[in-house]
Scaffold this motif. Structure first.
Motif, PDB file in Angstrom:
ATOM      1  N   ASP A  23      61.594 -30.719  34.182  1.00  0.00           N
ATOM      2  CA  ASP A  23      62.323 -30.610  35.451  1.00  0.00           C
ATOM      3  C   ASP A  23      61.641 -31.423  36.550  1.00  0.00           C
ATOM      4  O   ASP A  23      62.304 -32.073  37.367  1.00  0.00           O
ATOM      5  CB  ASP A  23      62.418 -29.145  35.888  1.00  0.00           C
ATOM      6  CG  ASP A  23      63.440 -28.349  35.087  1.00  0.00           C
ATOM      7  OD1 ASP A  23      64.284 -28.971  34.412  1.00  0.00           O
ATOM      8  OD2 ASP A  23      63.391 -27.101  35.145  1.00  0.00           O
ATOM      9  N   ILE A  32      62.444 -35.092  35.947  1.00  0.00           N
ATOM     10  CA  ILE A  32      63.874 -35.351  36.140  1.00  0.00           C
ATOM     11  C   ILE A  32      64.247 -35.301  37.617  1.00  0.00           C
ATOM     12  O   ILE A  32      65.021 -36.130  38.115  1.00  0.00           O
ATOM     13  CB  ILE A  32      64.705 -34.326  35.342  1.00  0.00           C
ATOM     14  CG1 ILE A  32      64.501 -34.543  33.838  1.00  0.00           C
ATOM     15  CG2 ILE A  32      66.183 -34.418  35.709  1.00  0.00           C
ATOM     16  CD1 ILE A  32      64.942 -33.369  32.983  1.00  0.00           C
ATOM     17  N   ASN A  33      63.691 -34.322  38.335  1.00  0.00           N
ATOM     18  CA  ASN A  33      64.066 -34.097  39.740  1.00  0.00           C
ATOM     19  C   ASN A  33      63.158 -34.831  40.723  1.00  0.00           C
ATOM     20  O   ASN A  33      63.190 -34.547  41.919  1.00  0.00           O
ATOM     21  CB  ASN A  33      64.028 -32.594  40.044  1.00  0.00           C
ATOM     22  CG  ASN A  33      65.020 -31.813  39.207  1.00  0.00           C
ATOM     23  OD1 ASN A  33      66.100 -32.304  38.897  1.00  0.00           O
ATOM     24  ND2 ASN A  33      64.654 -30.597  38.826  1.00  0.00           N
ATOM     25  N   LYS A  60      71.233 -41.057  33.309  1.00  0.00           N
ATOM     26  CA  LYS A  60      70.240 -40.074  33.743  1.00  0.00           C
ATOM     27  C   LYS A  60      70.593 -38.680  33.242  1.00  0.00           C
ATOM     28  O   LYS A  60      69.712 -37.920  32.815  1.00  0.00           O
ATOM     29  CB  LYS A  60      70.118 -40.066  35.268  1.00  0.00           C
ATOM     30  CG  LYS A  60      69.047 -39.096  35.753  1.00  0.00           C
ATOM     31  CD  LYS A  60      68.825 -39.166  37.251  1.00  0.00           C
ATOM     32  CE  LYS A  60      67.705 -38.209  37.660  1.00  0.00           C
ATOM     33  NZ  LYS A  60      67.428 -38.253  39.114  1.00  0.00           N
ATOM     34  N   ARG A  64      64.842 -32.280  28.143  1.00  0.00           N
ATOM     35  CA  ARG A  64      64.747 -30.818  28.051  1.00  0.00           C
ATOM     36  C   ARG A  64      64.859 -30.329  26.614  1.00  0.00           C
ATOM     37  O   ARG A  64      64.970 -29.129  26.370  1.00  0.00           O
ATOM     38  CB  ARG A  64      65.823 -30.185  28.930  1.00  0.00           C
ATOM     39  CG  ARG A  64      65.613 -30.442  30.426  1.00  0.00           C
ATOM     40  CD  ARG A  64      66.639 -29.717  31.287  1.00  0.00           C
ATOM     41  NE  ARG A  64      66.338 -29.867  32.704  1.00  0.00           N
ATOM     42  CZ  ARG A  64      67.089 -30.548  33.568  1.00  0.00           C
ATOM     43  NH1 ARG A  64      68.205 -31.152  33.147  1.00  0.00           N
ATOM     44  NH2 ARG A  64      66.743 -30.631  34.838  1.00  0.00           N
ATOM     45  N   ALA A 121      68.180 -36.674  30.887  1.00  0.00           N
ATOM     46  CA  ALA A 121      67.673 -35.371  31.318  1.00  0.00           C
ATOM     47  C   ALA A 121      67.897 -34.323  30.231  1.00  0.00           C
ATOM     48  O   ALA A 121      67.035 -33.468  29.978  1.00  0.00           O
ATOM     49  CB  ALA A 121      68.362 -34.949  32.614  1.00  0.00           C
TER      50      ALA A 121
END
Length: 311
Positions: A167, A170-171, A102, A110, A106
């Motif tokens: 983001d 990912i979050n 992960k 980005r 990530a």
């Protein structure tokens, strides 16, 4: 992470049952038009974007992939899968560390990556390239990672949409759990007449059952749609409880935004359409009619519904 019971299989249109790896491999596999890819041409490539679009978390997508990766194969290539999540391909092995994967994924999401994978279409020879993650961050110098993090932060301060979208994806799991905790005690009312009942859905926070891994891609999609439908309803209900005279139409889109979902001004959001359906036809939520009216009106305002063939 789900609030609905899981079944061991899902029904397909022809009456057959899909379980496990077959359902993931066949589930809206967007790479079916391609005949070869490079590098790792012997490793199967699976398009997992449909899982991502349905709210499935990265860790669950990896776990599902690993669960049905072959362990009896003689070659290393047959024990691996190239999984596309967010248009970043991740090389997943049976024993890959999901947390390390992960972090590397990530980074690529980005815009920081060291490799690409190329797909060539069989008829037109069209070539498309995507970021490729094959290793963890362990061998990347600390100075490089710090410089990339500083660059990302500068983009956030500047309001860069691409970094914000990355983001949000990912979050997703962290944000979901934070929102879930925020609305844990909010109660919802379902049903009609004598069958009407009120519940917080989540149960006792101190007596939560063990989370059970998904058995198939179709199960993961349906389960997460219902998970997010309940979260959306609880966020709306919280606003209704706290505001005087507010209606569903006043809080629906704001609640979606809290979940990291923004309605496009050009196209219908099929995920929102699906969770609207869940709250109406599956859960029979008390505010379902108001929600349906709001969404239909919102669609008519400035969103062009997807063409029939795209549905």
């Amino acid at each position: 992470m789900t609030e609905i019971p899981k079944s061991s299989s899902q029904e397909l249109p022809d009456g057959q049952k899909a379980t496990g790896w077959d359902s993931l491999a066949d589930y809206d596999n967007g790479d079916s038009d391609y005949t070869h890819h490079s590098p790792f041409g012997e490793v199967p490539a699976i398009n997992g974007n449909d899982l991502l679009d349905s709210g499935v978390f990265f860790g669950d997508a990896i776990a599902l992939t690993q669960k049905y990766t072959s362990t009896s194969s003689e070659t290393p290539e047959e024990k691996q899968v190239l999984l596309n999540l967010g248009d970043v391909y991740v090389l997943v092995g049976k024993d890959s560390d999901p947390n390390k994967l992960k972090a590397a994924w990530a980074r690529a999401m980005r815009g920081h990556y060291d490799q690409q994978i190329t797909f060539t279409e069989d008829i037109t020879d069209t070539v498309e390239s995507y970021p490729l993650v094959t290793t963890t961050l362990d061998n990347i110098p600390k100075e490089i990672l710090e410089a990339e993090a500083a660059e990302d932060e500068a983009k956030r301060r500047a309001g860069d949409e691409e970094i914000q979208q990355a983001d949000a994806i990912i979050n997703r799991e962290k944000d979901y759990r934070k929102l879930k905790d925020k609305v844990w005690d909010v109660k919802l009312t379902f049903g009609e007449g004598d069958e009407k009942y009120t519940t917080n859905v989540y149960g006792d926070k101190q007596k939560q059952p063990e989370e059970i891994p998904f058995d198939s891609a179709s199960e993961a999609k349906i389960s997460m749609q219902r998970t997010y439908a309940i979260l959306w309803a609880k966020l709306m209900q919280k606003h209704l409880n706290e505001g005087e005279g507010e209606k569903v139409a006043d809080v629906a889109e704001e609640s979606l935004n809290e979940m990291g979902i923004a309605l496009s001004e050009k196209h219908e959001n099929l995920f929102v359409t699906d969770i609207c359906y869940e709250l109406d036809a599956i859960y029979n939520w008390e505010h379902r009619a108001e929600l349906k009216d709001w969404y239909n009106e919102r669609l008519c305002e400035d969103i062009e519904p997807l063409p029939k063939e795209a549905r």
